[in-house]
Design a protein around this motif. Sequence first.
Motif, mmCIF file in Angstrom:
data_model
loop_
_atom_site.group_PDB
_atom_site.id
_atom_site.type_symbol
_atom_site.label_atom_id
_atom_site.label_comp_id
_atom_site.label_asym_id
_atom_site.label_seq_id
_atom_site.Cartn_x
_atom_site.Cartn_y
_atom_site.Cartn_z
ATOM 1 N N ASP A 69 0.823 -1.210 0.000
ATOM 2 C CA ASP A 69 0.000 0.000 0.000
ATOM 3 C C ASP A 69 0.857 1.260 0.000
ATOM 4 N N GLU A 70 2.072 1.141 0.533
ATOM 5 C CA GLU A 70 2.989 2.285 0.589
ATOM 6 C C GLU A 70 3.888 2.359 -0.637
ATOM 7 N N GLU A 71 3.636 1.469 -1.612
ATOM 8 C CA GLU A 71 4.399 1.448 -2.863
ATOM 9 C C GLU A 71 5.901 1.289 -2.613
ATOM 10 N N LYS A 72 6.239 0.397 -1.687
ATOM 11 C CA LYS A 72 7.644 0.106 -1.392
ATOM 12 C C LYS A 72 8.109 -1.036 -2.293
ATOM 13 N N TYR A 73 8.730 -0.656 -3.410
ATOM 14 C CA TYR A 73 9.150 -1.649 -4.397
ATOM 15 C C TYR A 73 10.603 -1.490 -4.822
ATOM 16 N N ASP A 74 11.411 -0.807 -4.030
ATOM 17 C CA ASP A 74 12.837 -0.729 -4.342
ATOM 18 C C ASP A 74 13.490 -2.096 -4.157
ATOM 19 N N SER A 75 14.681 -2.259 -4.716
ATOM 20 C CA SER A 75 15.386 -3.536 -4.567
ATOM 21 C C SER A 75 15.628 -3.864 -3.099
ATOM 22 N N GLU A 76 15.830 -2.847 -2.281
ATOM 23 C CA GLU A 76 16.042 -3.092 -0.852
ATOM 24 C C GLU A 76 14.770 -3.601 -0.173
ATOM 25 N N ASP A 77 13.604 -3.119 -0.612
ATOM 26 C CA ASP A 77 12.338 -3.599 -0.043
ATOM 27 C C ASP A 77 12.134 -5.075 -0.374
ATOM 28 N N ILE A 78 12.338 -5.430 -1.631
ATOM 29 C CA ILE A 78 12.189 -6.831 -2.035
ATOM 30 C C ILE A 78 13.303 -7.664 -1.408
ATOM 31 N N GLY A 79 14.472 -7.047 -1.214
ATOM 32 C CA GLY A 79 15.566 -7.733 -0.527
ATOM 33 C C GLY A 79 15.206 -8.100 0.897
ATOM 34 N N ARG A 80 14.463 -7.225 1.585
ATOM 35 C CA ARG A 80 14.044 -7.534 2.957
ATOM 36 C C ARG A 80 13.075 -8.718 2.967
ATOM 37 N N ASP A 81 12.257 -8.840 1.916
ATOM 38 C CA ASP A 81 11.396 -10.018 1.796
ATOM 39 C C ASP A 81 12.224 -11.283 1.628
ATOM 40 N N ILE A 82 13.300 -11.187 0.854
ATOM 41 C CA ILE A 82 14.179 -12.352 0.654
ATOM 42 C C ILE A 82 14.802 -12.769 1.982
ATOM 43 N N LEU A 83 15.221 -11.807 2.779
ATOM 44 C CA LEU A 83 15.775 -12.142 4.097
ATOM 45 C C LEU A 83 14.771 -12.948 4.913
ATOM 46 N N ASN A 84 13.501 -12.576 4.849
ATOM 47 C CA ASN A 84 12.471 -13.333 5.565
ATOM 48 C C ASN A 84 12.268 -14.713 4.949
ATOM 49 N N ALA A 85 12.258 -14.774 3.618
ATOM 50 C CA ALA A 85 12.026 -16.054 2.943
ATOM 51 C C ALA A 85 13.135 -17.056 3.241
ATOM 52 N N LEU A 86 14.330 -16.572 3.501
ATOM 53 C CA LEU A 86 15.458 -17.465 3.797
ATOM 54 C C LEU A 86 15.243 -18.253 5.086
ATOM 55 N N GLU A 87 14.329 -17.781 5.934
ATOM 56 C CA GLU A 87 14.024 -18.507 7.162
ATOM 57 C C GLU A 87 13.405 -19.879 6.860
ATOM 58 N N ARG A 88 12.939 -20.043 5.624
ATOM 59 C CA ARG A 88 12.335 -21.314 5.221
ATOM 60 C C ARG A 88 13.392 -22.415 5.080
ATOM 61 N N PHE A 89 14.666 -22.010 4.968
ATOM 62 C CA PHE A 89 15.750 -22.950 4.721
ATOM 63 C C PHE A 89 16.576 -23.149 5.990
ATOM 64 N N PRO A 90 16.885 -24.403 6.357
ATOM 65 C CA PRO A 90 17.709 -24.651 7.547
ATOM 66 C C PRO A 90 19.168 -24.236 7.366
ATOM 67 N N SER A 91 19.622 -24.112 6.116
ATOM 68 C CA SER A 91 20.992 -23.664 5.830
ATOM 69 C C SER A 91 20.934 -22.800 4.573
ATOM 70 N N PRO A 92 21.959 -21.988 4.315
ATOM 71 C CA PRO A 92 21.915 -21.084 3.168
ATOM 72 C C PRO A 92 21.669 -21.826 1.850
ATOM 73 N N PRO A 93 20.670 -21.415 1.095
ATOM 74 C CA PRO A 93 20.406 -22.050 -0.199
ATOM 75 C C PRO A 93 21.179 -21.369 -1.319
ATOM 76 N N ALA A 94 21.213 -21.999 -2.469
ATOM 77 C CA ALA A 94 21.596 -21.286 -3.683
ATOM 78 C C ALA A 94 20.416 -20.395 -4.063
ATOM 79 N N ILE A 95 20.704 -19.216 -4.573
ATOM 80 C CA ILE A 95 19.634 -18.328 -4.996
ATOM 81 C C ILE A 95 19.803 -18.024 -6.476
ATOM 82 N N VAL A 96 18.690 -18.039 -7.192
ATOM 83 C CA VAL A 96 18.668 -17.700 -8.612
ATOM 84 C C VAL A 96 17.777 -16.478 -8.757
ATOM 85 N N GLY A 97 18.359 -15.356 -9.125
ATOM 86 C CA GLY A 97 17.616 -14.105 -9.226
ATOM 87 C C GLY A 97 17.620 -13.579 -10.648
ATOM 88 N N ALA A 98 16.428 -13.490 -11.249
ATOM 89 C CA ALA A 98 16.300 -12.969 -12.607
ATOM 90 C C ALA A 98 15.979 -11.485 -12.548
#
Length: 280
Positions: A69-98
Amino acid sequence: MRTVKLRGADGLELTADEWGSPSQPGVLLCHGAGQNRHAWKKSAEILANHGRFVVALDARGHGESDWSDEEKYDSEDIGRDILNALERFPSPPAIVGASMGGMASLAAQRMTARQLYSALVLVDISPHFDVDGARKIMAFMSGNPDGFATLEEAAEKISAYNPHRERPTNPSGLTRVLKQLPDGRWTWKWDPAYVTSKPGFNTQNKDVLAEHMERVSRIMSEGLKATTSPILLVRGGQSELVTASAVRSFLELVPEAEFIDVAGTGHMVAGDDNDAFTDA
């Protein structure tokens, strides 16, 4: 395959598809702007068949994930989502970013001293991307604000933008990236604010927009320098965003990185030729 909901930053809920078990080596797939998790379906299935725990994420404002709603779509905003998503993995995964996903992957690494990934694959994105190529992508994404009367009309527009990609005989596959409105028209499954919120976009102030792109480039460069895990750059052979000069600058910045050129593909490498991308 199962669809799950993950906690993003800013209280947003993100949608992802998963294959395999968290006990297996992990791979996080982050799509480009205007795409969604379905862009990775074939690649994800192949990786899962090779014993990987695969998570394909819908970025904020894309697919079935929440819009900001606040139109936060910078790479850093989406990067913070990635930091949260990494909690899904017990150890660091490989990441593929297009493209956008690669920008966000680097922005996330820039935010922390610990190594987030076991390996980093950047798909047609580099800190030294071509500004005119980026403007062309943004112009396509912001075009047709009223959507399309039919899927056939949408297919024509996409084919005109990507003439090197074979046009499908049946446009029903576009329902992965388009949704039908109550009035029957079709519109993209992403928040237009992803583009229109960029500094200088609404005023068409090229200097302000160029300054924004320079900032994005700096964030990516700093993220690359902070990455010590193996790095691979996959470029679409016909890409207008990552030129041959951009590749040379990339390898000067991170000389230990590897590079692959996928012939016959453009900026959306995985979508243009998923088999060739996965082989790469």
